[in-house]
Design a protein around this motif. Structure first.
Motif, mmCIF file in Angstrom:
data_model
loop_
_atom_site.group_PDB
_atom_site.id
_atom_site.type_symbol
_atom_site.label_atom_id
_atom_site.label_comp_id
_atom_site.label_asym_id
_atom_site.label_seq_id
_atom_site.Cartn_x
_atom_site.Cartn_y
_atom_site.Cartn_z
ATOM 1 N N SER A 124 10.880 -46.224 15.170
ATOM 2 C CA SER A 124 11.442 -44.991 15.771
ATOM 3 C C SER A 124 10.837 -44.860 17.314
ATOM 4 N N THR A 125 11.917 -44.764 18.264
ATOM 5 C CA THR A 125 11.461 -44.589 19.525
ATOM 6 C C THR A 125 11.393 -43.163 19.798
ATOM 7 N N ALA A 126 10.440 -42.984 20.813
ATOM 8 C CA ALA A 126 10.281 -41.612 21.576
ATOM 9 C C ALA A 126 11.075 -41.379 22.613
ATOM 10 N N VAL A 127 11.192 -42.316 23.535
ATOM 11 C CA VAL A 127 12.043 -42.391 24.859
ATOM 12 C C VAL A 127 12.750 -43.837 24.725
ATOM 13 N N ARG A 128 13.661 -43.559 25.572
ATOM 14 C CA ARG A 128 14.653 -44.700 25.980
ATOM 15 C C ARG A 128 13.841 -45.721 26.981
ATOM 16 N N PRO A 129 13.742 -47.051 26.685
ATOM 17 C CA PRO A 129 13.063 -47.738 27.853
ATOM 18 C C PRO A 129 13.791 -47.775 29.384
ATOM 19 N N GLY A 130 12.872 -47.766 30.137
ATOM 20 C CA GLY A 130 13.637 -47.610 31.331
ATOM 21 C C GLY A 130 13.436 -45.916 31.939
ATOM 22 N N THR A 131 13.121 -45.108 31.113
ATOM 23 C CA THR A 131 12.978 -43.678 31.584
ATOM 24 C C THR A 131 11.724 -43.462 32.483
ATOM 25 N N GLY A 132 11.873 -42.842 33.519
ATOM 26 C CA GLY A 132 10.728 -42.728 34.438
ATOM 27 C C GLY A 132 9.708 -41.815 33.828
ATOM 28 N N TYR A 133 8.524 -42.111 34.091
ATOM 29 C CA TYR A 133 7.404 -41.566 33.590
ATOM 30 C C TYR A 133 6.913 -40.353 34.500
ATOM 31 N N PRO A 134 6.663 -39.116 33.823
ATOM 32 C CA PRO A 134 6.682 -37.764 34.755
ATOM 33 C C PRO A 134 5.455 -37.834 35.624
ATOM 34 N N GLY A 135 4.488 -38.671 35.263
ATOM 35 C CA GLY A 135 3.033 -38.578 35.651
ATOM 36 C C GLY A 135 2.974 -39.680 36.777
ATOM 37 N N ALA A 136 4.003 -40.217 37.078
ATOM 38 C CA ALA A 136 3.927 -41.764 37.921
ATOM 39 C C ALA A 136 3.161 -41.543 39.394
ATOM 40 N N GLY A 137 3.297 -40.218 39.751
ATOM 41 C CA GLY A 137 2.792 -40.152 41.208
ATOM 42 C C GLY A 137 1.218 -39.816 41.387
ATOM 43 N N GLY A 138 0.677 -39.630 40.099
ATOM 44 C CA GLY A 138 -0.784 -39.292 40.100
ATOM 45 C C GLY A 138 -1.542 -40.400 39.744
ATOM 46 N N PRO A 139 -2.400 -40.298 38.813
ATOM 47 C CA PRO A 139 -3.571 -41.462 38.672
ATOM 48 C C PRO A 139 -2.865 -42.382 37.698
ATOM 49 N N VAL A 140 -1.581 -42.412 37.293
ATOM 50 C CA VAL A 140 -1.048 -43.695 36.607
ATOM 51 C C VAL A 140 -0.876 -44.700 37.532
ATOM 52 N N SER A 141 -0.438 -44.398 38.758
ATOM 53 C CA SER A 141 -0.044 -45.418 39.599
ATOM 54 C C SER A 141 -1.259 -45.969 40.316
ATOM 55 N N ALA A 142 -2.415 -45.084 40.395
ATOM 56 C CA ALA A 142 -3.704 -45.750 40.784
ATOM 57 C C ALA A 142 -4.170 -46.666 39.845
ATOM 58 N N PHE A 150 -8.443 -44.568 32.410
ATOM 59 C CA PHE A 150 -8.594 -43.313 32.498
ATOM 60 C C PHE A 150 -8.029 -42.443 31.812
ATOM 61 N N LEU A 151 -8.233 -41.031 31.807
ATOM 62 C CA LEU A 151 -7.708 -40.036 31.281
ATOM 63 C C LEU A 151 -6.723 -38.901 32.104
ATOM 64 N N VAL A 152 -5.872 -38.551 31.404
ATOM 65 C CA VAL A 152 -4.973 -37.604 32.045
ATOM 66 C C VAL A 152 -4.874 -36.293 31.231
ATOM 67 N N ASP A 153 -5.110 -35.252 31.619
ATOM 68 C CA ASP A 153 -5.018 -33.961 31.109
ATOM 69 C C ASP A 153 -3.784 -33.319 31.338
ATOM 70 N N VAL A 158 -4.432 -34.831 25.952
ATOM 71 C CA VAL A 158 -5.089 -35.677 26.608
ATOM 72 C C VAL A 158 -4.393 -37.039 26.595
ATOM 73 N N SER A 159 -4.095 -37.743 27.501
ATOM 74 C CA SER A 159 -3.450 -39.092 27.501
ATOM 75 C C SER A 159 -4.520 -40.025 27.866
ATOM 76 N N ALA A 160 -4.767 -41.043 27.019
ATOM 77 C CA ALA A 160 -5.659 -41.962 27.177
ATOM 78 C C ALA A 160 -4.740 -43.186 27.626
ATOM 79 N N MET A 161 -5.000 -43.644 29.002
ATOM 80 C CA MET A 161 -4.432 -44.686 29.735
ATOM 81 C C MET A 161 -5.217 -45.700 29.859
ATOM 82 N N THR A 162 -4.744 -47.078 29.416
ATOM 83 C CA THR A 162 -5.614 -48.422 29.644
ATOM 84 C C THR A 162 -4.832 -49.418 29.931
ATOM 85 N N PRO A 163 -5.117 -49.764 30.956
ATOM 86 C CA PRO A 163 -4.293 -50.877 31.775
ATOM 87 C C PRO A 163 -4.490 -52.287 30.798
ATOM 88 N N LEU A 164 -3.245 -52.846 30.724
ATOM 89 C CA LEU A 164 -3.457 -54.355 30.015
ATOM 90 C C LEU A 164 -3.418 -55.288 31.299
#
Length: 304
Positions: A124-142, A150-153, A158-164
């Motif tokens: 099961s998918t939660a969102v369609r591929p290609g949908t823009g991420y709402p927090g892209a302007g913050g620490p995700v782009s960094a 890093f973590l995003v509150d 809390v969102s745990a973000m780990t670059p691959l």
């Protein structure tokens, strides 16, 4: 017969009691706040460390193909990624969703793939591929630029973000995100922070309250006070020292336990990394090469 205490002495003792009460409450509030902050930081550090370990369970080759557009979400490789994301989300008891984020040539961050943690179906998918991420302007782009986890509150999560990161080129291919519900953290903080702080405050209050009452009784008795009351001050000092020692010992034990667990996780990550890569090599090259061989053979003998 001892003279009754004067009004000034009674007022002074009354002020001393209030001062002791304020000191005990202040110590309790400060220790509770410090422990709550420390427990919350420990939960966040554990979440971040766990997310780093789980990145090894995601096939970077399939992620690279999906991020570069070399494969479609309905192909076998990306479908295995969906199952891997579902397995990642399943390791968190309060997982809301797990997803992969990619960055386009113009710098926009969007979903490559996602699974909903509230569903038991792995595909099961939660969102369609290609949908823009709402927090892209913050620490995700960094995170795409730095390559550091890093973590995003968020609201109650809390969102745990780990670059691959591609080890060959050192470039961040995608970011693995896991959204975790933090509402149960309140009970964890209450258990591991507020309860010890409350017990510490209660212990200090009992010792200082009983000691203050006994000191007042000795002062009123004057020369007729019992002989054991001469040891009130040393006894109170020993009692307060024991309380502080027990509290500090518990803190040191907790710090040592967390340090050992972090060391073990780092050791496990380093030892299992090569094993996971070997499994990916077997799956992606040897097994798929064997399957291509059989598909290209018009006749497959028993020996083959």
């Amino acid at each position: 017969m001892n003279p009754p205490p004067s009004t000034g002495q009674a007022a002074q003792r009354h002020r001393h009691r209030w001062l002791l009460a304020v000191v005990v409450l202040t110590v309790g509030l400060l220790s509770g706040w410090w422990l709550a902050v420390r427990v919350d930081q420990g939960l966040r550090a554990d979440l971040l460390q766990q997310s780093r370990l789980l990145t090894r369970s995601v096939d970077l080759g399939h992620v690279r193909e999906l991020a570069t557009g070399a494969s479609r979400p309905d192909q076998p490789g990306p479908q295995r990624l969906v199952e891997q994301l579902a397995a990642v989300c399943g390791t968190y008891p309060r997982c809301r969703s797990a997803y992969l984020l990619g960055r386009g040539a113009d710098g926009t961050v969007s979903y490559l793939m996602a699974v909903d943690g509230s569903r038991s179906v792995a595909m099961s998918t939660a969102v369609r591929p290609g949908t823009g991420y709402p927090g892209a302007g913050g620490p995700v782009s960094a995170g795409f630029r730095s390559g550091a986890a890093f973590l995003v509150d968020g609201r109650s999560m809390v969102s745990a973000m780990t670059p691959l990161t591609d080890e060959r080129g050192g470039q961040v291919v995608a970011v693995l995100g896991v959204d975790v519900d933090t509402r149960p953290w309140v009970w964890t903080v209450a258990t591991w922070a507020l309860l010890p702080a409350g017990l510490l405050t209660l212990a200090f209050g009992l010792v200082l309250g009983i000691g203050s009452a006994l000191l007042d009784r000795r002062a009123r008795a004057g020369a007729g006070a019992a002989a054991w009351t001469r040891w009130l001050e040393p006894g109170l000092t020993v009692a307060v020292g024991l309380i502080v020692t027990m509290f500090v010992s518990a803190l040191v034990h907790d710090i040592e336990f967390r340090s050992r667990r972090a060391t073990f996780q780092d050791l496990a990550s380093s030892r299992t990394g090569s094993l996971v890569e070997s499994f990916w090599d077997i799956q992606d090259m040897q097994l798929e090469g064997l399957a291509d061989f059989y598909r290209g053979s018009s006749v497959v003998t028993a020996a083959e």
